[in-house]
Write a protein that holds these residues in place. Structure first.
Motif, PDB file in Angstrom:
ATOM      1  N   MET A 122      12.914 -19.254 -41.832  1.00  9.23           N
ATOM      2  CA  MET A 122      12.966 -20.190 -40.979  1.00  9.23           C
ATOM      3  C   MET A 122      11.313 -20.671 -40.949  1.00  9.23           C
ATOM      4  N   ARG A 123      11.415 -22.211 -40.822  1.00  9.35           N
ATOM      5  CA  ARG A 123      10.186 -22.852 -40.860  1.00  9.35           C
ATOM      6  C   ARG A 123       9.414 -22.374 -39.594  1.00  9.35           C
ATOM      7  N   LYS A 124       8.283 -22.573 -39.687  1.00 14.05           N
ATOM      8  CA  LYS A 124       7.081 -22.257 -38.850  1.00 14.05           C
ATOM      9  C   LYS A 124       7.533 -23.302 -37.395  1.00 14.05           C
ATOM     10  N   SER A 125       7.794 -24.700 -37.463  1.00 15.88           N
ATOM     11  CA  SER A 125       8.139 -25.576 -36.503  1.00 15.88           C
ATOM     12  C   SER A 125       9.325 -25.056 -35.977  1.00 15.88           C
ATOM     13  N   ASN A 126      10.409 -24.813 -36.533  1.00  9.21           N
ATOM     14  CA  ASN A 126      11.560 -24.132 -35.846  1.00  9.21           C
ATOM     15  C   ASN A 126      11.341 -22.814 -35.085  1.00  9.21           C
ATOM     16  N   CYS A 127      10.591 -21.876 -35.502  1.00  8.45           N
ATOM     17  CA  CYS A 127      10.169 -20.886 -34.875  1.00  8.45           C
ATOM     18  C   CYS A 127       9.520 -21.140 -33.480  1.00  8.45           C
ATOM     19  N   LEU A 128       8.652 -22.185 -33.714  1.00  7.92           N
ATOM     20  CA  LEU A 128       7.968 -22.560 -32.427  1.00  7.92           C
ATOM     21  C   LEU A 128       8.777 -23.269 -31.543  1.00  7.92           C
ATOM     22  N   VAL A 129       9.746 -23.866 -31.914  1.00  5.02           N
ATOM     23  CA  VAL A 129      10.687 -24.714 -30.767  1.00  5.02           C
ATOM     24  C   VAL A 129      11.713 -23.449 -30.241  1.00  5.02           C
ATOM     25  N   LEU A 130      12.096 -22.730 -31.010  1.00  2.00           N
ATOM     26  CA  LEU A 130      12.838 -21.623 -30.408  1.00  2.00           C
ATOM     27  C   LEU A 130      12.070 -20.896 -29.655  1.00  2.00           C
ATOM     28  N   TRP A 131      10.857 -20.216 -29.892  1.00  3.78           N
ATOM     29  CA  TRP A 131      10.091 -19.574 -29.156  1.00  3.78           C
ATOM     30  C   TRP A 131       9.692 -20.326 -27.704  1.00  3.78           C
ATOM     31  N   SER A 132       9.346 -21.438 -27.745  1.00  5.59           N
ATOM     32  CA  SER A 132       9.275 -22.453 -26.635  1.00  5.59           C
ATOM     33  C   SER A 132      10.567 -22.497 -25.684  1.00  5.59           C
ATOM     34  N   ALA A 133      11.549 -22.502 -26.203  1.00  2.41           N
ATOM     35  CA  ALA A 133      12.917 -22.481 -25.511  1.00  2.41           C
ATOM     36  C   ALA A 133      13.201 -21.214 -24.764  1.00  2.41           C
ATOM     37  N   LEU A 134      12.816 -20.019 -25.514  1.00  2.00           N
ATOM     38  CA  LEU A 134      13.097 -18.886 -24.952  1.00  2.00           C
ATOM     39  C   LEU A 134      12.188 -18.507 -23.870  1.00  2.00           C
ATOM     40  N   MET A 135      10.908 -18.941 -23.972  1.00  2.00           N
ATOM     41  CA  MET A 135       9.931 -18.670 -22.956  1.00  2.00           C
ATOM     42  C   MET A 135      10.119 -19.715 -21.774  1.00  2.00           C
ATOM     43  N   ILE A 136      10.627 -20.755 -22.095  1.00  2.32           N
ATOM     44  CA  ILE A 136      11.022 -21.838 -20.664  1.00  2.32           C
ATOM     45  C   ILE A 136      12.189 -21.249 -19.938  1.00  2.32           C
ATOM     46  N   ALA A 137      13.112 -20.613 -20.689  1.00  7.62           N
ATOM     47  CA  ALA A 137      14.414 -20.062 -20.065  1.00  7.62           C
ATOM     48  C   ALA A 137      13.947 -18.794 -19.346  1.00  7.62           C
ATOM     49  N   ALA A 138      13.099 -17.974 -19.831  1.00 10.02           N
ATOM     50  CA  ALA A 138      12.448 -16.948 -19.079  1.00 10.02           C
ATOM     51  C   ALA A 138      11.784 -17.154 -17.702  1.00 10.02           C
ATOM     52  N   CYS A 139      11.250 -18.300 -17.610  1.00 12.37           N
ATOM     53  CA  CYS A 139      10.481 -18.850 -16.519  1.00 12.37           C
ATOM     54  C   CYS A 139      11.520 -19.371 -15.394  1.00 12.37           C
ATOM     55  N   ALA A 140      12.812 -19.407 -15.636  1.00 10.72           N
ATOM     56  CA  ALA A 140      13.656 -20.233 -14.787  1.00 10.72           C
ATOM     57  C   ALA A 140      13.868 -19.102 -13.684  1.00 10.72           C
ATOM     58  N   PRO A 141      13.814 -19.549 -12.482  1.00 10.49           N
ATOM     59  CA  PRO A 141      14.178 -18.791 -11.322  1.00 10.49           C
ATOM     60  C   PRO A 141      15.594 -18.189 -11.390  1.00 10.49           C
ATOM     61  N   THR A 142      16.039 -17.050 -10.712  1.00 15.88           N
ATOM     62  CA  THR A 142      17.400 -16.647 -10.458  1.00 15.88           C
ATOM     63  C   THR A 142      17.458 -16.709  -8.957  1.00 15.88           C
ATOM     64  N   VAL A 143      18.774 -17.171  -8.675  1.00 16.72           N
ATOM     65  CA  VAL A 143      18.977 -17.375  -7.464  1.00 16.72           C
ATOM     66  C   VAL A 143      20.221 -16.540  -6.946  1.00 16.72           C
ATOM     67  N   ASP A 144      19.885 -15.912  -5.884  1.00 16.01           N
ATOM     68  CA  ASP A 144      20.725 -14.974  -5.479  1.00 16.01           C
ATOM     69  C   ASP A 144      21.522 -15.550  -4.077  1.00 16.01           C
ATOM     70  N   GLY A 145      22.648 -15.453  -4.032  1.00 18.60           N
ATOM     71  CA  GLY A 145      23.573 -16.106  -2.792  1.00 18.60           C
ATOM     72  C   GLY A 145      23.509 -17.664  -3.073  1.00 18.60           C
ATOM     73  N   GLU A 146      24.025 -18.312  -2.078  1.00 23.72           N
ATOM     74  CA  GLU A 146      24.341 -19.624  -2.145  1.00 23.72           C
ATOM     75  C   GLU A 146      23.056 -20.464  -2.023  1.00 23.72           C
ATOM     76  N   VAL A 147      23.264 -21.600  -2.784  1.00 21.83           N
ATOM     77  CA  VAL A 147      21.946 -22.450  -2.908  1.00 21.83           C
ATOM     78  C   VAL A 147      22.155 -23.590  -2.065  1.00 21.83           C
ATOM     79  N   PRO A 148      21.435 -24.191  -0.995  1.00 21.78           N
ATOM     80  CA  PRO A 148      21.575 -25.013   0.050  1.00 21.78           C
ATOM     81  C   PRO A 148      21.756 -26.416  -0.766  1.00 21.78           C
ATOM     82  N   SER A 149      22.745 -27.179  -0.129  1.00 16.57           N
ATOM     83  CA  SER A 149      23.131 -28.654  -0.606  1.00 16.57           C
ATOM     84  C   SER A 149      21.930 -29.392  -0.462  1.00 16.57           C
ATOM     85  N   LEU A 150      22.182 -30.436  -1.645  1.00 12.59           N
ATOM     86  CA  LEU A 150      20.803 -31.483  -1.390  1.00 12.59           C
ATOM     87  C   LEU A 150      21.467 -32.713  -0.833  1.00 12.59           C
TER      88      LEU A 150
END
Length: 98
Positions: free
Chosen positions: A1-29
């Motif tokens: 795997m190329r270095k740039s592909n690894c960087l993109v994959l790593w960045s995507a995984l890190m962003i996904a790890a930062c996403a908050p988890t929501v318990d219960g219902e989310v209020p309507s917008l």
């Protein structure tokens, strides 16, 4: 795997790890009833309900009038809101100048 592909994959995984988890219902917008103009409220009241599973979509007609005590409290709250809004508007020029 190329270095740039690894960087993109790593960045995507890190962003996904930062996403908050929501318990219960989310209020309507969706806008709340107090965020609508009287014209928008009248339009919504005239719009038939969309049927959902198990819902017959029936309306019993217009909403009943508010009890006098509730109407009085609503009138008082609205006048307090208007007074507060006017007081805020008077202070805006001085705050902007500061």
């Amino acid at each position: 795997m190329r270095k740039s592909n690894c960087l993109v994959l790593w960045s995507a995984l890190m962003i996904a790890a930062c996403a908050p988890t929501v318990d219960g219902e989310v209020p309507s917008l969706a806008k709340r009833s107090y965020e609508l103009t009287p014209e928008q409220i009248a339009e919504l009241a005239a719009t038939p309900l969309e049927l959902e599973a198990g819902d017959r979509g029936e309306r019993a007609g217009p909403a009943p009038p508010l009890p006098a005590a509730v109407a009085d409290r609503l009138t008082m709250a609205m006048s307090e809101h208007q007074a507060g809004s006017a007081a805020f508007a008077r202070e805006v020029p001085a705050a902007r100048a500061a």
